[in-house]
Design an enzyme around this catalytic site. Structure first.
Site, PDB file in Angstrom:
ATOM      1  N   TRP A 380       0.822  -1.210   0.000  1.00 46.86           N
ATOM      2  CA  TRP A 380       0.000   0.000   0.000  1.00 46.86           C
ATOM      3  C   TRP A 380       0.856   1.260   0.000  1.00 46.86           C
ATOM      4  O   TRP A 380       0.353   2.358  -0.254  1.00 46.86           O
ATOM      5  CB  TRP A 380      -0.914   0.001   1.225  1.00 46.86           C
ATOM      6  N   ASP A 381       2.147   1.096   0.312  1.00 47.77           N
ATOM      7  CA  ASP A 381       3.062   2.233   0.394  1.00 47.77           C
ATOM      8  C   ASP A 381       2.947   3.146  -0.826  1.00 47.77           C
ATOM      9  O   ASP A 381       2.972   4.367  -0.724  1.00 47.77           O
ATOM     10  CB  ASP A 381       4.516   1.750   0.472  1.00 47.77           C
ATOM     11  N   GLU A 509       0.484  -2.632  12.579  1.00 49.26           N
ATOM     12  CA  GLU A 509       0.596  -4.088  12.615  1.00 49.26           C
ATOM     13  C   GLU A 509       0.897  -4.631  14.008  1.00 49.26           C
ATOM     14  O   GLU A 509       1.148  -5.832  14.161  1.00 49.26           O
ATOM     15  CB  GLU A 509       1.664  -4.536  11.612  1.00 49.26           C
ATOM     16  N   LYS A 621       2.963   0.319  16.118  1.00 52.58           N
ATOM     17  CA  LYS A 621       4.112   0.231  15.219  1.00 52.58           C
ATOM     18  C   LYS A 621       4.170   1.444  14.295  1.00 52.58           C
ATOM     19  O   LYS A 621       5.224   2.027  14.088  1.00 52.58           O
ATOM     20  CB  LYS A 621       4.045  -1.049  14.380  1.00 52.58           C
ATOM     21  N   GLN A 622       3.028   1.782  13.714  1.00 45.10           N
ATOM     22  CA  GLN A 622       3.015   2.923  12.804  1.00 45.10           C
ATOM     23  C   GLN A 622       1.702   3.682  12.926  1.00 45.10           C
ATOM     24  O   GLN A 622       0.683   3.137  13.353  1.00 45.10           O
ATOM     25  CB  GLN A 622       3.239   2.487  11.366  1.00 45.10           C
TER      26      GLN A 622
END
Length: 797
Positions: A380-381, A509, A621-622
């Protein structure tokens, strides 16, 4: 929160320069890092910045985008619907080898007595350049100059200009130009780091044909499982006044052209090496070899100077459309000089170009073509972090990447059926369109990838006005992705009839398979709304296109009504007591992670703790909610953004390179310039300072896209909601300097300048017939007759 420490700059060895990445001293301990940083590529072909001498090497790598080998995923316990086949980009035939012998002594960097060493990646010229003065054991001075480029104008071609001059004596010189297949060794073991690529222990490239003719060598190989064919060729020109001969040989995995020269003092020996790569799923080995030959024929005919001129022309155009310029920045606020900041910006943008420019019928891998980590797969980046830069600077590339997703649609529909759903489900990670993620909790469960792709589609259409693409391709993708959401969610009586989506994973995640992930729900809502709006537009404005779409997709208009209702009633979690949006239904029930007693060497957490340990805690995580607030900021009030940021920021680790850029943008928006700058520097220097300690494995292409977003959406305060381009540039206290940003909007060229010294923003229409923008809620019309508008910067938040 940031847990990684940046490398301290070594200005003597790596002096900052606005247009170059410079290495003034050979340091073997940084081999792999520099191979990544000085990699060259064009989106189709990529070469890590290893030395022509074929060593020493940190991680050898030559990659062709989309050229992969597949392998069966082995599970301890199999289950229905698990991904079956992994895909890994192949380390292709290495053609950049040029070995040098003087007096029969090899030039070998670790042992060489160097009187001069200068290697630089020229981001202005699009080349890797090196100049070395070597003193041989017998006292002879050998000047070696090389220039390497992977052509942007010629997709299948790379070239090296290699010049040797013995300055003070006669000497026998041998230059061996080689190509070889690096076969895997059996002593490699799989890494415990899930970000690393699979290590093949058996032969990957199987010989099909080879031949040599004069100075030309062609090798052709195939993969066993993916059944792809790659043909690679080299050819040469040599220019020198010195007597010389040559001999070429080849075998299945190796080819060389050896030039033997009686070198005279001060008389250059100039070898030009041309390298061609072609890959296919369908053509024969004979056809592929012929393609290589045609590419080499043209290269020999045009010569290196023509290639270099074409490369410079391409780069000049790229920087004209893309160069984000800074000047007069104060080191007091940024902790880095203006030169360092400018270098880092250009480094990031240049590597995005190298990852995407000629991708065309493929995607953009997480590491581009600079390393094998993440298997060379597409995530998806691309849509969320890289596409905004491409849409506003080179929409042609953006269109190609969206077309690639359209070509994947049939396999996405097959995947949805495997998951028991209607519509299409795009793979979380893939090369060939099939799901390749073996860990469904942090892979397949990230259904938000459907909405991410449609978000990028909507942004592209809004910024370009390319309604033809929407008619021909985008509308079908919208129908199938909307169908998936409509079937995945349900109207929950427990939630007062709200539309809920359960059993999904958001961008974070460290919290998997949850119910009503905020990011997923509101992105799905956007997907559903845009699909319904597009269908209504086609009905009203393009009835023929609508009829074709309806027939092809068997669309029932009752579905559209359902999409609108699901979007309208989408459940958006909100906690009244805390005044925040819970990341998901269970997040607030978890125990906060003990950051205070977690040593720095335990990050990233995924390498030190079992997933279940992580999943039980409030740890991120993000950016998840924070990312949602950026992408769909008009769905949140400023007060909500502040409350959410203050709650989630301390819980967000530095374990993902995708967080810092987004945290910086939101920090700037809510009036926290200190954190905005702190996170901006982390993102900006992610690779140049090796923030995550893994730049050896390849560039963080998405984070690089995030640095552009920081400048545009952060510093300039740009937003592009609902097709309206608005700016709210802020002036932090004591800020100095200027920021200049070029943007392409619906075929028109806009320049935005933020002048902190004069405390104004200038908007200049450089090309085009007229453009309407908004500055701090004031509508401004720029025209050829009145192309410049100057407005005061916004004070505070």
């Amino acid at each position: 929160m940031i847990h990684h420490v940046r490398l301290k700059p070594d200005y003597h060895t790596y002096p900052p320069d606005e247009w170059n990445i410079i290495e003034k001293k050979f340091k073997p301990e940084f081999l792999a890092q520099l191979e990544t940083m000085t990699a060259t590529g064009n989106g189709f072909l990529g070469m890590r910045g290893s030395f022509e001498e074929s060593g020493p090497v940190g991680q050898e790598g030559t990659f062709v985008n989309g050229f992969y080998e597949s392998w069966p995923i082995v599970y301890g316990e199999q289950a229905y619907g698990f991904a079956k086949t992994g895909q890994t980009i192949v380390n292709a035939t290495d053609t950049k080898i040029i070995k040098l012998y003087v007096d029969d002594e090899p030039f070998w960097l670790p042992n060489a007595h160097l009187l001069k060493y200068d290697r630089r990646l020229s981001m202005k010229a699009g080349m890797l350049e090196r100049e070395i003065l070597w003193e041989t054991p017998s006292g002879k001075h050998v000047l070696i100059k090389s220039r390497r480029l992977v052509s942007f104008q010629h997709r299948h071609l790379a070239a090296i200009s290699y010049e040797v001059t013995i300055q003070n004596a006669e000497a026998p010189v041998v230059i061996s130009s080689e190509m070889c297949v690096h076969q895997p060794t059996n002593n490699n073991s799989e890494s415990e780091d899930p970000r690393q690529a699979k290590i093949f222990t058996n032969r990957v490239l199987h010989p099909q044909s080879h031949f040599v003719q004069d100075r030309r060598v062609i090798l052709c190989h195939s993969t066993k499982n993916s059944r792809m064919v790659i043909a690679c060729g080299i050819d040469h020109d040599i220019e020198t006044d010195c007597p010389h001969t040559h001999k070429s040989t080849c075998s299945e995995d190796f080819g060389q052209a050896v030039f033997t020269v009686e070198a005279q003092p001060g008389r250059p020996i100039h070898l030009t090496k041309y390298m061609s790569y072609h890959v296919t799923h369908t053509a024969s080995k004979e056809e592929m070899s012929q393609r290589c030959e045609r590419t080499l024929d043209r290269a020999i005919s045009h010569g290196f100077s023509s290639l270099q001129a074409g490369q410079q022309e391409y780069m000049d155009d790229f920087w004209r459309r893309s160069d984000v310029q800074v000047s007069g920045l104060s080191p007091k606020s940024t902790k880095r000089s203006n030169t360092e900041i400018q270098q880092a910006i250009r480094f990031n943008l240049f590597h995005i170009l190298q990852a995407s420019a000629r991708a065309e019928i493929t995607g953009v891998a997480a590491k581009g073509l600079t390393g094998q980590a993440y298997e060379g797969q597409y995530f998806w980046d691309t849509e969320i972090y890289v596409m905004p830069f491409l849409i506003y600077t080179n929409p042609r590339i953006a269109k190609s990447l969206l077309t690639f997703r359209y070509r994947m649609l049939d396999k996405a529909k097959e995947r949805a059926r495997e998951l028991g759903k209607r519509g299409a489900m795009y793979p979380w990670r893939t090369i060939n369109g099939e799901e390749a993620s073996a860990y469904y909790a942090a892979g397949t469960a990230q259904y938000h990838i459907n909405a991410d792709i449609m978000y990028a589609l909507q942004k592209y259409i809004s910024a370009t006005g390319d309604t033809e693409f929407l008619k021909e391709y985008g509308s079908e993708m919208l129908v199938e992705t909307a169908r998936l959401w409509a079937d995945l969610g349900f109207f929950s009586q427990r939630r007062g009839g709200k539309f809920c989506i359960n059993g999904v994973t958001g961008p974070d995640e460290y919290n998997t398979v949850v119910d009503n992930n905020l990011f997923t729900n509101i992105m799905a809502r956007g997907n559903l709304r845009y699909a319904a709006q597009t269908i209504e537009w086609l009905q009203n404005k393009e009835p023929e296109a609508f009829a074709i779409l309806q027939k092809k997709t068997e669309l029932d208009l009752a579905e559209v009504t359902h999409w609108k209702e699901a979007a309208e009633k989408m459940y958006v979690p909100f906690d009244e007591k805390l005044g925040i949006n819970p990341q998901d239904e269970s997040f607030l029930n978890k125990e906060p992670w003990d950051f205070e007693n977690t040593p720095a060497d335990k990050y990233p957490l995924l390498l030190s703790f079992h997933p279940l340990t992580i999943y039980r805690h409030q740890v991120i995580k993000q950016a998840d909610v924070i990312l949602a607030m950026f992408l769909l900021g008009n769905d949140f009030s400023l007060e909500q953004k502040k409350a959410n940021f203050e709650f989630y920021d301390p819980l967000t680790t530095g374990d993902s390179s995708l967080s810092s850029c987004i945290q910086s943008i939101i920090a700037a928006e809510i009036g926290n310039p200190e954190k905005a700058i702190q996170y901006a520097l982390t993102a900006l220097l992610m690779d140049l300072a090796d923030v995550g300690g893994n730049v050896k494995d390849g560039c963080h292409i998405a984070s690089m896209g995030g640095t552009w977003m920081m400048m545009v959406y952060g510093a300039a305060g740009m937003r592009d909601y609902n097709g309206l381009l608005s700016f709210r540039p802020r002036r932090p206290a004591n800020a100095t300097g200027k920021l200049r940003i070029p943007l392409t909007v619906r075929g028109q060229f806009l320049q935005v300048e933020i002048d902190s010294d004069e405390r104004v923003a200038r908007y200049s229409l450089k090309e085009g017939d007229g453009l309407t923008i908004v500055h701090d809620d004031e509508e401004i019309r720029l025209t050829p007759e009145d192309p410049i508008a100057t407005r005061p910067l916004v004070v505070g938040s």
